[in-house]
Design a protein around this motif. Structure first.
Motif, PDB file in Angstrom:
ATOM      1  N   ASP A  78     -10.920  26.742 -46.822  1.00 50.87           N
ATOM      2  CA  ASP A  78      -9.606  26.735 -47.446  1.00 50.87           C
ATOM      3  C   ASP A  78      -9.514  27.949 -48.355  1.00 50.87           C
ATOM      4  O   ASP A  78     -10.529  28.406 -48.897  1.00 50.87           O
ATOM      5  CB  ASP A  78      -9.397  25.459 -48.273  1.00 50.87           C
ATOM      6  CG  ASP A  78      -9.241  24.227 -47.396  1.00 50.87           C
ATOM      7  OD1 ASP A  78      -8.339  24.224 -46.545  1.00 50.87           O
ATOM      8  OD2 ASP A  78     -10.013  23.273 -47.567  1.00 50.87           O
ATOM      9  N   GLY A 122      -5.850  26.775 -44.520  1.00 48.82           N
ATOM     10  CA  GLY A 122      -7.198  26.346 -44.211  1.00 48.82           C
ATOM     11  C   GLY A 122      -7.316  25.834 -42.796  1.00 48.82           C
ATOM     12  O   GLY A 122      -6.312  25.601 -42.120  1.00 48.82           O
ATOM     13  N   SER A 151     -15.346  21.177 -46.576  1.00 48.67           N
ATOM     14  CA  SER A 151     -14.600  22.418 -46.753  1.00 48.67           C
ATOM     15  C   SER A 151     -15.284  23.331 -47.753  1.00 48.67           C
ATOM     16  O   SER A 151     -15.660  22.896 -48.840  1.00 48.67           O
ATOM     17  CB  SER A 151     -13.176  22.139 -47.220  1.00 48.67           C
ATOM     18  OG  SER A 151     -12.494  23.369 -47.408  1.00 48.67           O
ATOM     19  N   ALA A 202     -14.271  26.245 -49.980  1.00 50.29           N
ATOM     20  CA  ALA A 202     -13.052  26.872 -50.487  1.00 50.29           C
ATOM     21  C   ALA A 202     -13.350  28.251 -51.055  1.00 50.29           C
ATOM     22  O   ALA A 202     -14.410  28.492 -51.626  1.00 50.29           O
ATOM     23  CB  ALA A 202     -12.420  25.988 -51.548  1.00 50.29           C
ATOM     24  N   HIS A 205      -6.341  18.715 -51.805  1.00 53.68           N
ATOM     25  CA  HIS A 205      -6.022  20.051 -52.285  1.00 53.68           C
ATOM     26  C   HIS A 205      -5.617  20.090 -53.758  1.00 53.68           C
ATOM     27  O   HIS A 205      -5.794  21.123 -54.409  1.00 53.68           O
ATOM     28  CB  HIS A 205      -4.967  20.698 -51.386  1.00 53.68           C
ATOM     29  CG  HIS A 205      -5.534  21.069 -50.051  1.00 53.68           C
ATOM     30  ND1 HIS A 205      -4.866  21.857 -49.153  1.00 53.68           N
ATOM     31  CD2 HIS A 205      -6.717  20.754 -49.453  1.00 53.68           C
ATOM     32  CE1 HIS A 205      -5.599  22.015 -48.072  1.00 53.68           C
ATOM     33  NE2 HIS A 205      -6.729  21.339 -48.227  1.00 53.68           N
TER      34      HIS A 205
END
Length: 145
Positions: free
Chosen positions: A8, A39, A86, A88, A124
């Motif tokens: 992301d 993402g 994820s 980021a 998020h």
């Protein structure tokens, strides 16, 4: 194990004297109409960084920005479609006239004030919070701005 790895990108800019973040609007269920950071899943031969750069460019039209790894988000419930970890990344980009564009998979792409964010998909909101904290801390010891 059936675990997917995603990336992301939290992209910040200062526009009209306000910290803003770049978001895409979702079309797929269960997040239809909600907003998210750019993402997606890594491809087999990609590094996390090259995957984040590819996805950012594809989903927003923003390319050639320096991305720094933020952190890993691994809550088993973060994606209702299955187990997705994820990694980021984040960046603070100048207020350039980026030509924002997205693909047919998304409804829209635009800048949002971090003080007036819409409801965000996945986890998020948590990722944005962590990115804001990291950016605020980095301003204390670097000339990132």
């Amino acid at each position: 194990q059936k675990i997917h790895v995603a990336v992301d990108a939290v992209i910040f800019s200062i526009k009209e004297n306000e910290l803003r973040i770049l978001l895409i609007q979702m079309k797929k269920q269960p997040f239809e109409g909600m907003w998210a950071m750019p993402g997606g899943l890594l491809e087999q031969e990609q590094t996390c960084l090259s995957g984040a750069q590819r996805i950012l460019s594809l989903q927003t039209g923003v390319a050639n920005v320096f991305l720094e790894q933020l952190m890993t988000f691994d809550d088993p419930a973060r994606d209702p479609a299955g187990r997705v970890i994820s990694i980021a990344h984040y960046a603070l980009v100048p207020d350039l006239p980026f030509e924002l564009k997205t693909t047919e998979k998304y409804q829209d792409v635009k800048w949002w004030s971090v003080k007036k964010l819409p409801e965000l998909a996945y986890d998020h909101k948590h990722i944005v919070k962590e990115a804001c904290e990291r950016l605020a801390a980095k301003i204390q010891y670097t000339n990132i701005v």
